[in-house]
Scaffold this active site. Structure first.
Site, mmCIF file in Angstrom:
data_model
loop_
_atom_site.group_PDB
_atom_site.id
_atom_site.type_symbol
_atom_site.label_atom_id
_atom_site.label_comp_id
_atom_site.label_asym_id
_atom_site.label_seq_id
_atom_site.Cartn_x
_atom_site.Cartn_y
_atom_site.Cartn_z
ATOM 1 N N GLU A 165 -9.985 -21.662 -7.111
ATOM 2 C CA GLU A 165 -11.394 -22.106 -7.108
ATOM 3 C C GLU A 165 -12.152 -21.786 -8.406
ATOM 4 O O GLU A 165 -13.362 -21.833 -8.441
ATOM 5 C CB GLU A 165 -12.195 -21.521 -5.918
ATOM 6 C CG GLU A 165 -11.481 -21.356 -4.609
ATOM 7 C CD GLU A 165 -10.940 -22.649 -4.031
ATOM 8 O OE1 GLU A 165 -9.748 -22.633 -3.670
ATOM 9 O OE2 GLU A 165 -11.661 -23.647 -3.958
ATOM 10 N N TYR A 167 -12.225 -18.833 -10.048
ATOM 11 C CA TYR A 167 -12.633 -17.434 -10.237
ATOM 12 C C TYR A 167 -11.720 -16.780 -11.276
ATOM 13 O O TYR A 167 -10.798 -17.412 -11.802
ATOM 14 C CB TYR A 167 -12.581 -16.689 -8.898
ATOM 15 C CG TYR A 167 -13.646 -17.143 -7.922
ATOM 16 C CD1 TYR A 167 -14.999 -16.895 -8.173
ATOM 17 C CD2 TYR A 167 -13.317 -17.832 -6.754
ATOM 18 C CE1 TYR A 167 -15.982 -17.307 -7.277
ATOM 19 C CE2 TYR A 167 -14.289 -18.239 -5.855
ATOM 20 C CZ TYR A 167 -15.623 -17.982 -6.120
ATOM 21 O OH TYR A 167 -16.591 -18.394 -5.244
ATOM 22 N N ARG A 215 -3.932 -16.689 -2.827
ATOM 23 C CA ARG A 215 -4.510 -18.038 -2.729
ATOM 24 C C ARG A 215 -4.440 -18.670 -4.107
ATOM 25 O O ARG A 215 -5.211 -18.323 -5.010
ATOM 26 C CB ARG A 215 -5.944 -17.967 -2.221
ATOM 27 C CG ARG A 215 -6.524 -19.342 -1.990
ATOM 28 C CD ARG A 215 -7.679 -19.306 -1.039
ATOM 29 N NE ARG A 215 -8.397 -20.561 -1.031
ATOM 30 C CZ ARG A 215 -9.606 -20.715 -0.540
ATOM 31 N NH1 ARG A 215 -10.242 -19.682 -0.005
ATOM 32 N NH2 ARG A 215 -10.191 -21.874 -0.566
ATOM 33 N N HIS A 253 -14.943 -24.583 -8.347
ATOM 34 C CA HIS A 253 -16.321 -24.852 -7.917
ATOM 35 C C HIS A 253 -17.043 -25.778 -8.888
ATOM 36 O O HIS A 253 -17.994 -26.446 -8.509
ATOM 37 C CB HIS A 253 -17.098 -23.541 -7.759
ATOM 38 C CG HIS A 253 -16.686 -22.755 -6.555
ATOM 39 N ND1 HIS A 253 -16.524 -23.325 -5.310
ATOM 40 C CD2 HIS A 253 -16.371 -21.451 -6.401
ATOM 41 C CE1 HIS A 253 -16.138 -22.412 -4.448
ATOM 42 N NE2 HIS A 253 -16.032 -21.256 -5.076
#
Ligand code: SF4
Length: 665
Positions: A165, A167, A215, A253
């Site tokens: 995502e 990060y 993940r 994101h």
């Protein structure tokens, strides 16, 4: 349908998962509040009770600089353990399993001390991050190990390393954000070194018996993201480092491709997950737009994945897994992918709940207590507020009669039926109809209640909703003027040229409905390369086909059209309408309507918007016809939902208000 694969247990090291359903990690927004841990414990307890095989907590940071900001949780020292023990005790008391996700937000943190592999500001970031030194990197890896050890002490069944995502770990993996020339950058071997060292440290901290999941970003969906081969290389390296389950992340994101909104087809990312699954021998979990047990079972059956990770579906229905297990899958309260209650508030600094399940995140305050004296209650109106209040009141023991003038439940919610991409919203009134019947509510469809019908009841809930506001300019009664409800319900057909007054959610829905289904593939619209031949799997988007209508949207306010739309979905709706050539105007003064069209003034300039149909989406007024007579008769009356406050059509508020009222009366 049966779900043999979804319900089959999975042994992971010393821990047996009861089934293949994982609750994916979600930030809830109240993590920074004083009562966060008791609240989180109640939240997770309810999901564990609901039978899910494994829960992954929201992200917990290994140090302050890796936190979200004020509303994040850091676990870096033993003094911070007590709250976590509340969570693990609560989950284990229900027979559940829970792993703690370690998340370093990197450049997505909302504070001034953010760090990243390179000093490149995120398009959605609050500041330019500081580039991490080699010493920062070594310290951070060590801190991951410390946090993992503390997670073990707190009683977690393992840890998830968040590497997707966009990060920090994902930032190291992709050339987009990793421009380092030292041994932590360069080739994929250098870029994944940070993740692999973290994984080693965490594996060592967990020991041989506990679960380690990672993940991994299956597809970055950003320019200069990882290539297909690089994703596989990382997946294999994680397997070799002792990761037990690969969970999937899709997109960053900051991606300009929608990944989880209702406009994304269910199961849209199977291809990306399947590529990784084929390359490793550890179990892989599919995620993003997997929301029904039917789809989940089919993904397992077809070999796309070994487990499914669902976050929002378990906000919507904490008992999702138990219902699958007990043969009651048809009673699941389905997530409709709206993001209105969960993600939109998070990205606006609020807290998460769920539109279709207002108890989510409020398990401590939305408590159902049996009534001490059963009353007869009439609920007038079968929209969101009426359905919710009737259901909760009946479940607690009141005798409830629900009057609905239409032939179906749902109120304005069912207008979503004709809006492309929103067909799944119809699951909500269907679900409530079933639950109301099961709770013994006497549902009277096609019945417009009058004061005489209500005289015998102990109390009345007025949930009659709203009426669309009418336009107050000369020519407002011209035949070409239509209400939004006329268009969305199909009572009126629109012409080839349409003017839409109002750029709120309803105006956008009307424009989307009038453009209709284009028949294009999701990947073509958004420029997604399913062959994954390009880094990040992005390619050029296809040109839009000629639109079904020429549409001009406008609003009185000077702000940008669409400014009031949800944070996580508004940009998608705007992009789709722009792509179809919809014109959007702000600061418009409406003058009058005649055969030529709509006469307006914009920035001092007069203009005629030529239109065959003029659709009015300028708000609503509350419908309270019965209030005065009921009050005169001395009847206890409760106004709820749009009938109380019609400021804007707000199903999120209506379901919440209705639920709260039903729990209190
Ligand atoms: Fe799903 Fe909407 Fe609930 Fe979020 S608020 S969990 S998207 S139904």
């Amino acid at each position: 349908m049966t779900f043999p694969r979804l319900l089959s247990p999975l042994q992971v090291r010393s821990i047996r998962l009861a089934n293949r359903m994982i609750m994916g990690s979600m930030h809830l927004g109240f993590e920074g509040e004083a009562d966060a841990f008791p609240r989180l414990a109640r939240f997770y307890r309810e999901r564990a009770k609901g039978g899910v095989g494994l829960i992954v907590t929201g992200g917990v940071s290994p140090n302050d600089e890796g936190g979200f900001g004020a509303d994040g949780i850091v676990l870096a020292e033993p003094g911070q353990l007590a709250g976590h023990r509340l969570i693990t005790d609560a989950v284990h008391a229900e027979g559940g399993r829970i792993v703690m996700q370690i998340l370093h937000c990197g450049r997505y943190g909302k504070h001034s001390a953010i760090v990243a592999p390179s000093a490149i500001r995120a398009p959605i970031g609050v500041a330019t991050p500081r580039e991490m030194t080699a010493a920062d990197i070594a310290r951070t890896i060590e801190q991951y190990g410390v946090t993992a050890r503390l997670a073990v002490e707190a009683g977690y069944d393992g840890v998830e390393v968040m590497a997707s995502e966009g990060y920090l770990v994902n930032e190291f993996l992709a050339p987009r954000t990793n421009r380092r020339t030292d041994s932590w950058g360069g080739s994929i071997d250098g870029r994944m070194r940070f993740l692999i060292e973290i994984t080693r440290a965490v594996r060592a901290a967990l020991g041989p018996g506990l679960i380690l999941t990672a993940r991994l970003s299956m597809v970055d969906l950003v320019e200069d993201g990882m290539t297909a081969d690089e994703v596989v290389r990382v997946a294999r390296a994680l397997e070799a480092t002792g990761v037990d389950i690969l969970n999937s992340g899709i997109g960053w994101h900051e991606s300009r491709v929608p990944t989880i909104a209702h406009t994304v087809p269910q199961g849209a990312w199977s291809w990306a997950v399947a590529r990784v699954k084929a390359a490793v021998s550890i179990p892989v979990a599919a995620s993003n737009r997997v929301k029904t047990p039917e789809l989940a079972e089919s993904l397992l059956e077809s070999g796309v994945a070994d487990l499914v990770s669902m976050a929002r579906p378990l906000l919507a229905d904490p008992a999702f897994a138990a219902k699958v297990r007990d043969g009651r899958a048809e009673t699941i309260n389905a997530c409709i992918g709206c993001n209105q209650g969960c993600l939109d508030p998070i990205f606006s600094g609020g807290t998460s709940t769920c539109l279709v399940n207002p108890r989510a995140g409020r398990e401590d305050t939305f408590v159902a207590r049996p009534v001490t004296r059963a009353e007869t209650i009439a609920v007038v109106g079968g929209g969101p507020a009426g359905m919710a209040s009737a259901l909760e009141a009946a479940r607690r023991g009141h005798r409830v009669t629900l009057f609905e003038a239409a032939e179906e439940l749902g109120g304005q919610f069912v207008l979503a039926r004709r809006i492309p991409g929103k067909a799944e919203y119809m699951a909500t009134p269907r679900h409530y109809a079933g639950e109301l019947a099961a709770a013994g509510v006497d549902i009277r469809l096609g019945t417009r209640a009058g004061a005489a019908d209500l005289a015998a009841f102990d109390r009345v809930v007025l949930a009659a909703g709203v009426t669309p506001r009418r336009l107050g300019i000369p020519g407002a009664d011209h035949p070409k003027v239509a209400g939004y409800d006329d268009i969305l319900s199909g009572r009126r057909e629109a012409g080839a040229r349409v003017a839409i007054l109002g750029c709120g959610g309803v105006g956008f829905d009307v424009a989307t409905a009038l453009l209709g289904e284009t028949g294009e593939e999701f990947e073509a619209v958004w420029g997604i390369d399913r062959a994954f031949a390009t880094p990040g799997a992005l390619t050029a988007a296809a040109a839009a086909p000629p639109p079904a209508r020429r549409i001009v949207m406008m609003q009185r306010r000077a702000e940008r059209p669409g400014a009031t739309l949800g944070k996580t979905t508004g940009w998608i709706h705007k992009a789709l309408l722009h792509r179809s050539g919809v014109e959007m105007l702000s600061g418009v003064a409406y003058r009058h309507i005649d055969d030529a069209g709509l006469h307006v003034t914009i920035a001092g300039q007069d203009r005629v918007i030529e239109a065959d149909t003029i659709v009015v989406c300028i708000g609503q007024d509350p419908r309270r016809d019965l209030l005065e007579s009921l009050e005169k008769a001395g009847k206890p009356v409760h106004l709820v939902g749009g009938a109380r406050d019609a400021g804007r059509l707000d199903a999120l508020a209506a379901f919440a208000e209705g639920t709260r009222l039903g729990l209190e009366i």
